[in-house]
Design a protein around this motif. Structure first.
Motif, PDB file in Angstrom:
ATOM      1  N   VAL A  48     -16.429  42.336  48.028  1.00 46.96           N
ATOM      2  CA  VAL A  48     -16.313  41.768  46.656  1.00 46.96           C
ATOM      3  C   VAL A  48     -14.725  41.138  46.626  1.00 46.96           C
ATOM      4  O   VAL A  48     -13.787  41.662  46.910  1.00 46.96           O
ATOM      5  N   MET A  49     -14.941  39.664  46.348  1.00 46.41           N
ATOM      6  CA  MET A  49     -13.560  39.213  46.323  1.00 46.41           C
ATOM      7  C   MET A  49     -12.814  39.431  45.288  1.00 46.41           C
ATOM      8  O   MET A  49     -13.339  39.592  44.154  1.00 46.41           O
ATOM      9  N   HIS A  50     -11.317  39.474  45.259  1.00 47.58           N
ATOM     10  CA  HIS A  50     -10.556  39.879  44.309  1.00 47.58           C
ATOM     11  C   HIS A  50     -10.615  38.987  43.173  1.00 47.58           C
ATOM     12  O   HIS A  50     -10.296  37.617  43.555  1.00 47.58           O
ATOM     13  N   PRO A  51     -10.899  39.064  41.961  1.00 51.43           N
ATOM     14  CA  PRO A  51     -11.071  38.231  40.785  1.00 51.43           C
ATOM     15  C   PRO A  51     -10.015  37.411  40.728  1.00 51.43           C
ATOM     16  O   PRO A  51     -10.218  36.070  40.566  1.00 51.43           O
ATOM     17  N   HIS A  52      -8.674  37.709  40.886  1.00 56.51           N
ATOM     18  CA  HIS A  52      -7.540  37.038  40.618  1.00 56.51           C
ATOM     19  C   HIS A  52      -7.466  35.731  41.575  1.00 56.51           C
ATOM     20  O   HIS A  52      -6.669  34.772  41.125  1.00 56.51           O
ATOM     21  N   LEU A  53      -7.984  35.949  42.900  1.00 57.42           N
ATOM     22  CA  LEU A  53      -7.846  34.674  43.771  1.00 57.42           C
ATOM     23  C   LEU A  53      -8.751  33.475  43.254  1.00 57.42           C
ATOM     24  O   LEU A  53      -8.623  32.526  43.917  1.00 57.42           O
ATOM     25  N   ALA A  54      -9.864  33.675  42.367  1.00 59.95           N
ATOM     26  CA  ALA A  54     -10.560  32.784  41.782  1.00 59.95           C
ATOM     27  C   ALA A  54      -9.908  31.954  40.958  1.00 59.95           C
ATOM     28  O   ALA A  54     -10.684  30.848  40.050  1.00 59.95           O
ATOM     29  N   ALA A  64     -14.189  29.096  48.178  1.00 52.55           N
ATOM     30  CA  ALA A  64     -14.923  28.332  49.077  1.00 52.55           C
ATOM     31  C   ALA A  64     -14.709  29.250  50.347  1.00 52.55           C
ATOM     32  O   ALA A  64     -15.616  29.137  51.341  1.00 52.55           O
ATOM     33  N   ARG A  65     -13.498  29.571  50.858  1.00 58.79           N
ATOM     34  CA  ARG A  65     -13.202  30.283  52.029  1.00 58.79           C
ATOM     35  C   ARG A  65     -14.010  31.586  52.038  1.00 58.79           C
ATOM     36  O   ARG A  65     -14.442  31.677  53.095  1.00 58.79           O
ATOM     37  N   PHE A  66     -13.881  32.154  51.040  1.00 61.89           N
ATOM     38  CA  PHE A  66     -14.810  33.407  50.874  1.00 61.89           C
ATOM     39  C   PHE A  66     -16.298  33.306  51.273  1.00 61.89           C
ATOM     40  O   PHE A  66     -16.943  34.018  52.077  1.00 61.89           O
ATOM     41  N   ARG A  67     -16.875  32.319  50.745  1.00 61.06           N
ATOM     42  CA  ARG A  67     -18.240  31.910  50.848  1.00 61.06           C
ATOM     43  C   ARG A  67     -18.673  31.404  52.423  1.00 61.06           C
ATOM     44  O   ARG A  67     -19.688  31.543  52.808  1.00 61.06           O
ATOM     45  N   ARG A  68     -17.465  30.604  52.795  1.00 55.55           N
ATOM     46  CA  ARG A  68     -17.639  30.147  54.241  1.00 55.55           C
ATOM     47  C   ARG A  68     -17.716  31.288  55.275  1.00 55.55           C
ATOM     48  O   ARG A  68     -18.494  31.093  56.134  1.00 55.55           O
ATOM     49  N   HIS A  78     -25.042  38.495  67.410  1.00 58.21           N
ATOM     50  CA  HIS A  78     -24.443  39.213  68.633  1.00 58.21           C
ATOM     51  C   HIS A  78     -24.275  40.641  68.023  1.00 58.21           C
ATOM     52  O   HIS A  78     -23.764  40.927  67.184  1.00 58.21           O
ATOM     53  N   PRO A  79     -24.538  41.451  69.214  1.00 63.01           N
ATOM     54  CA  PRO A  79     -24.564  42.980  68.823  1.00 63.01           C
ATOM     55  C   PRO A  79     -22.975  43.609  68.635  1.00 63.01           C
ATOM     56  O   PRO A  79     -22.913  44.494  68.084  1.00 63.01           O
ATOM     57  N   GLY A  80     -22.209  42.673  69.064  1.00 66.08           N
ATOM     58  CA  GLY A  80     -20.630  43.020  69.147  1.00 66.08           C
ATOM     59  C   GLY A  80     -20.205  42.288  67.613  1.00 66.08           C
ATOM     60  O   GLY A  80     -18.965  42.473  67.590  1.00 66.08           O
ATOM     61  N   VAL A  81     -20.994  41.812  66.750  1.00 69.59           N
ATOM     62  CA  VAL A  81     -20.333  40.993  65.515  1.00 69.59           C
ATOM     63  C   VAL A  81     -21.179  41.575  64.462  1.00 69.59           C
ATOM     64  O   VAL A  81     -22.418  41.869  64.494  1.00 69.59           O
ATOM     65  N   VAL A  82     -20.256  42.144  63.377  1.00 63.60           N
ATOM     66  CA  VAL A  82     -20.908  42.469  62.238  1.00 63.60           C
ATOM     67  C   VAL A  82     -21.607  41.452  61.485  1.00 63.60           C
ATOM     68  O   VAL A  82     -21.214  40.510  61.243  1.00 63.60           O
ATOM     69  N   ALA A  83     -23.062  41.966  61.115  1.00 63.01           N
ATOM     70  CA  ALA A  83     -23.993  40.847  60.727  1.00 63.01           C
ATOM     71  C   ALA A  83     -23.815  40.774  59.247  1.00 63.01           C
ATOM     72  O   ALA A  83     -23.587  41.769  58.500  1.00 63.01           O
ATOM     73  N   VAL A  84     -23.971  39.526  58.809  1.00 69.35           N
ATOM     74  CA  VAL A  84     -23.866  39.083  57.456  1.00 69.35           C
ATOM     75  C   VAL A  84     -25.439  38.928  56.831  1.00 69.35           C
ATOM     76  O   VAL A  84     -25.996  38.258  57.353  1.00 69.35           O
ATOM     77  N   PHE A  85     -25.717  39.773  55.727  1.00 68.13           N
ATOM     78  CA  PHE A  85     -27.082  39.577  55.120  1.00 68.13           C
ATOM     79  C   PHE A  85     -27.156  38.901  54.043  1.00 68.13           C
ATOM     80  O   PHE A  85     -28.174  37.848  54.194  1.00 68.13           O
ATOM     81  N   ASP A  86     -26.420  38.333  53.178  1.00 67.95           N
ATOM     82  CA  ASP A  86     -26.481  37.856  51.922  1.00 67.95           C
ATOM     83  C   ASP A  86     -25.096  37.551  51.365  1.00 67.95           C
ATOM     84  O   ASP A  86     -24.319  37.844  51.823  1.00 67.95           O
ATOM     85  N   GLN A  87     -25.409  36.447  50.444  1.00 70.38           N
ATOM     86  CA  GLN A  87     -23.998  35.889  49.652  1.00 70.38           C
ATOM     87  C   GLN A  87     -24.571  35.764  47.998  1.00 70.38           C
ATOM     88  O   GLN A  87     -25.653  35.172  48.155  1.00 70.38           O
ATOM     89  N   GLY A  88     -23.618  36.019  47.328  1.00 64.67           N
ATOM     90  CA  GLY A  88     -24.286  35.494  45.944  1.00 64.67           C
ATOM     91  C   GLY A  88     -22.857  35.737  44.912  1.00 64.67           C
ATOM     92  O   GLY A  88     -21.722  35.985  45.284  1.00 64.67           O
ATOM     93  N   VAL A  89     -23.373  35.335  43.840  1.00 61.40           N
ATOM     94  CA  VAL A  89     -22.215  35.423  42.633  1.00 61.40           C
ATOM     95  C   VAL A  89     -23.082  36.343  41.502  1.00 61.40           C
ATOM     96  O   VAL A  89     -24.166  35.718  41.179  1.00 61.40           O
ATOM     97  N   ASP A  90     -22.368  37.236  40.944  1.00 64.84           N
ATOM     98  CA  ASP A  90     -22.737  38.058  39.628  1.00 64.84           C
ATOM     99  C   ASP A  90     -21.715  37.768  38.843  1.00 64.84           C
ATOM    100  O   ASP A  90     -20.788  38.640  38.635  1.00 64.84           O
ATOM    101  N   GLY A  91     -21.997  36.741  37.668  1.00 65.03           N
ATOM    102  CA  GLY A  91     -21.142  36.513  36.874  1.00 65.03           C
ATOM    103  C   GLY A  91     -19.651  35.920  37.461  1.00 65.03           C
ATOM    104  O   GLY A  91     -19.729  35.048  37.996  1.00 65.03           O
ATOM    105  N   GLU A  92     -18.546  36.732  37.257  1.00 62.00           N
ATOM    106  CA  GLU A  92     -17.483  36.251  37.667  1.00 62.00           C
ATOM    107  C   GLU A  92     -17.103  37.016  39.168  1.00 62.00           C
ATOM    108  O   GLU A  92     -15.973  36.787  39.584  1.00 62.00           O
ATOM    109  N   THR A  93     -18.171  37.598  39.649  1.00 65.43           N
ATOM    110  CA  THR A  93     -17.911  38.511  40.995  1.00 65.43           C
ATOM    111  C   THR A  93     -18.716  37.604  41.942  1.00 65.43           C
ATOM    112  O   THR A  93     -19.739  37.453  42.118  1.00 65.43           O
ATOM    113  N   SER A  94     -17.866  37.252  42.953  1.00 69.37           N
ATOM    114  CA  SER A  94     -18.243  36.543  44.303  1.00 69.37           C
ATOM    115  C   SER A  94     -18.417  37.632  45.345  1.00 69.37           C
ATOM    116  O   SER A  94     -17.602  38.363  45.512  1.00 69.37           O
TER     117      SER A  94
END
Length: 712
Positions: A48-54, A64-68, A78-94
């Protein structure tokens, strides 16, 4: 990995799907939580991105960097890279949802153990570089390699995390005025001075990481981050053996190559760095891999004893001497080994540990670049001590005595040794140059042929095989390229690739087809929408329609036939019932029964009727209706009608033989109208002798009807 639960975010349900269980870590851009994906019933890491950064003028850039991060990391499989499953925004929370890796990270390991053995360090470097190599092949630079981002799962396998600072190489040429993100202890000098970075910047960070794993400390320290950054820009990373003398010289060469101050002096990317690590491992004996074991060269140098004879092949021994001599020759003018001044003394014979030159894995050193040196070979000196002279003749100081002859012979030997060294240096230079040319320089590369994109897979593989290049195929769905044709290549056409190297082909599987789920009609709209999303569709806005038979909120129909396969870009639309259509109840009182029923049925209403007597409404006509005229209802509503049977039947009094006045009153009291007739003429008797209809027990007639009486 320890977790923190005193956080107001703990216990929250994010985006109606992710239940936050506990806090795992907090960083400069975001906080990471352990959460449970209720839809798929699995543990995930929720970032969860810190709200003050937005907030503020730079908020959009941070968001934009966070979503990138999601888009960059999602490109890596790759088995040696942590997989990313999903991305979203819930209200003010990225937020991002990522693979949860139970275990620890390299920072905790170093805090617990202080430093690691050579073998374990090389093991971890191989896994880290293998993961970064996958990113570099995709054109991605991590930019923030540090122990906190090197996770170790419960079985000890490495997973590189947090590509939040990664950018495509094409975006890497940011201006020097841009914000530099990353931990300063591991930043490459070029990133600090200009903001520019490429794959070699990640290699530098890995070199600093290797130094820390071997020594348990950073190569540069200071009271402020600015002081540390200044040292990265203006100083070379020292050899690990300056801190831990037991570290082999081959490992010094490796670390100094990875963490070279100039990018041109480092391996070109993680793949080249990985090859260098593996070559270093092959050059070490098993004892050296265990850590603080006896290293023959360093032990001999430290004790002053003669090194043991080489047990390796003659070529290996000569190559070891050449490597040490070349390292000393390539050092900066004026540089001397630690603890000495003036001209370096010649190295001793090679030790019994094979020393590999490790040629060809980094570019030609630029002017002023510091070369890794083998101190075991440069700190030895040739000293003709007085005891040796005394053993051959008179004491020092006698003229033309045996000592002078010994000194002359020693001088000739020394000159012969220097000539031999010069020849070795020249041969080593030629060997290194040739090795660089064929292993890392222009002679090691060829050009990726053109015409591969859009070609059938078999044809592309034949084209690559014709120029002695291997092909590695990955398949992916594509809406543009036909199935079996090449979408892209890595490297691209016209780019350099090592001879006998590999070109990655991304081959199209054609348009991705998805099956429309069955059983949608009759389901609540929310369930049907969720089923379509789970199948991979983007669902269009529902169409509402009235239905006399389907309850409100239930799916009436789907725009695509259930059970059929359609392109993944299809947007199914659900038709959802609003229930029966509204209807205004019409006026049917006074209409005939059949006409009233027809009028109500035509509007979709459900009429029914009952009969009743009415003194005012003619038989067969509607007396009343429920609901009344003008009431708002819906199709299918019931309407009750009362239909007239006419006036009620009343018993007819018998007036025969009665006085006309009395007879008339009896009939009127019973509710009849009376008509008096005098067929025989007017008579003073006024007696009723006949009535029509006749009266008496069981004789009835509708109330209000007329009874005729005859009087004489």
């Amino acid at each position: 990995m320890a977790t923190v639960t005193s956080d107001p975010f703990v216990g929250r349900l994010v985006d109606g799907r992710y239940h936050v269980v506990s806090r795992i870590a907090r960083g400069g851009m975001a906080t990471v939580y352990l959460a449970v994906d209720r839809r798929l019933d699995r543990e995930v890491a929720l970032k969860v991105m810190h709200p003050h950064l937005a907030e503020g003028t730079d908020g959009g850039e941070f968001v934009a960097r966070f979503r990138r991060e999601a888009r960059a990391a999602a490109r890596l499989a790759h088995p040696g890279v942590v997989a990313v499953f999903d991305q979203g925004v819930d209200g003010e929370t990225s937020y991002l949802t990522m693979e949860y890796v139970p275990g620890t990270n390299l920072r905790h390991v170093l805090q617990d153990e202080g430093s690691l053995s050579v073998g374990r360090t090389l093991d971890l470097l191989e896994e880290i570089l293998d993961a970064l190599a996958a990113a570099h092949r995709k054109g991605l630079v991590h930019r923030d390699v540090k122990p906190e981002n090197v996770l170790l799962d419960e079985s000890g396998r490495v997973k590189v995390a947090d590509f939040g600072l990664a950018r495509a190489v094409s975006e890497g040429a940011s201006t020097a005025t841009s914000t530099i993100l990353g931990t300063v202890a591991y930043l490459g000098p070029e990133l600090i001075t200009s903001g520019r970075c490429d794959a070699r910047t990640d290699v530098y960070s890995v070199g600093v990481l290797a130094y820390e794993m071997l020594t348990g400390r950073h190569p540069f320290t200071g009271e402020t981050p600015l002081q540390v950054a200044f040292q990265h820009v203006n100083s070379d990373v020292p050899a690990p053996s300056d801190v831990e003398p037991w570290i082999p010289a081959e490992v010094d060469v490796l670390v100094c190559a990875l963490a070279a101050r100039s990018p041109e002096d480092r391996p070109v990317d993680a793949s080249a760095a990985l090859a260098l690590v593996r070559q270093t491992r092959q050059a070490l004996d098993p004892a050296a891999l265990e850590g603080r074991s006896s290293h023959p060269t360093r032990t001999a140098a430290a004790s002053g004893a003669e090194p043991a004879p080489s047990t390796g092949s003659p070529d290996t021994a000569v190559l070891g001497v050449a490597t040490a001599a070349l390292a000393g020759a390539l050092a900066r003018p004026g540089d001397t080994p630690s603890g000495t001044t003036g001209t370096p003394a010649p190295p001793t014979a090679p030790d019994s540990t094979p020393t590999t030159a490790l040629p060809g894995l980094w570019a030609t050193r630029g002017e002023g670049a510091t070369q890794p040196t083998d101190r075991a070979g440069t700190q030895h000196t040739l000293a003709l001590d007085r005891a040796t002279v005394a053993a051959h003749g008179d004491a020092p100081g006698s003229e033309d005595g045996p000592e002078d002859e010994v000194l002359r012979r020693a001088g000739r030997r020394r000159r012969a040794w220097w000539w031999g060294l010069a020849i070795v240096v020249l041969l080593a230079g030629a060997l290194t140059g040739a090795s660089w040319w064929f292993l890392s320089g222009p002679g090691a590369y060829t050009i990726v042929p053109g015409g591969l994109v859009g070609a059938p897979q078999a044809g592309a593989e034949q084209t690559l095989a014709a120029v002695d290049l291997r092909s590695d195929v990955t398949e992916a769905y594509d809406d543009t390229f036909a199935a079996g044709t090449v979408i892209s290549t890595d490297p691209g056409a016209g780019e350099k690739v090592r001879k006998d190297g590999e070109v990655h082909l991304l081959v199209s599987l054609g348009v991705k087809m998805i099956e429309i789920p069955t059983g949608l009609v009759g389901k609540p709209a929310e369930e049907a929408t969720e089923a379509l999303k789970d199948a991979g569709f983007t669902v269009g806005d529902p169409v509402e329609a009235y239905s006399d038979t389907v309850p409100a909120g239930t799916v009436v129909s789907v725009s695509e036939a259930e059970g059929t396969s359609v392109p993944h870009s299809t947007v199914p639309v659900l038709t959802v019932s609003q229930g029966p259509a509204p209807v205004t109840i019409p006026q049917v009182v006074g209409l005939g029964k059949d006409a009233a029923l027809t009028a109500l049925t035509d509007l979709g209403l459900d009429p029914s009727s009952t009969d009743d007597y009415s003194e005012t409404v003619a038989a067969g006509l509607v007396i009343s209706q429920t609901p009344e005229n003008g009431t708002e209802g819906h199709r299918g509503d019931k309407v009750a009608l009362v239909v007239s049977l006419g006036p009620p039947l009343v018993e007819i009094p018998n007036t025969y033989g009665r006085n006309v006045t009395e007879a008339e009153k009896m009939l009127k009291d019973a509710g009849f109208a009376v008509e008096i007739r005098h067929p025989q003429g007017i008579s003073p008797l006024n007696i009723v002798y006949a009535q029509d209809p006749a009266g008496g027990a069981g004789k009835t007639a509708p109330k209000g009807s007329t009874i005729v009486i005859n009087v004489f």
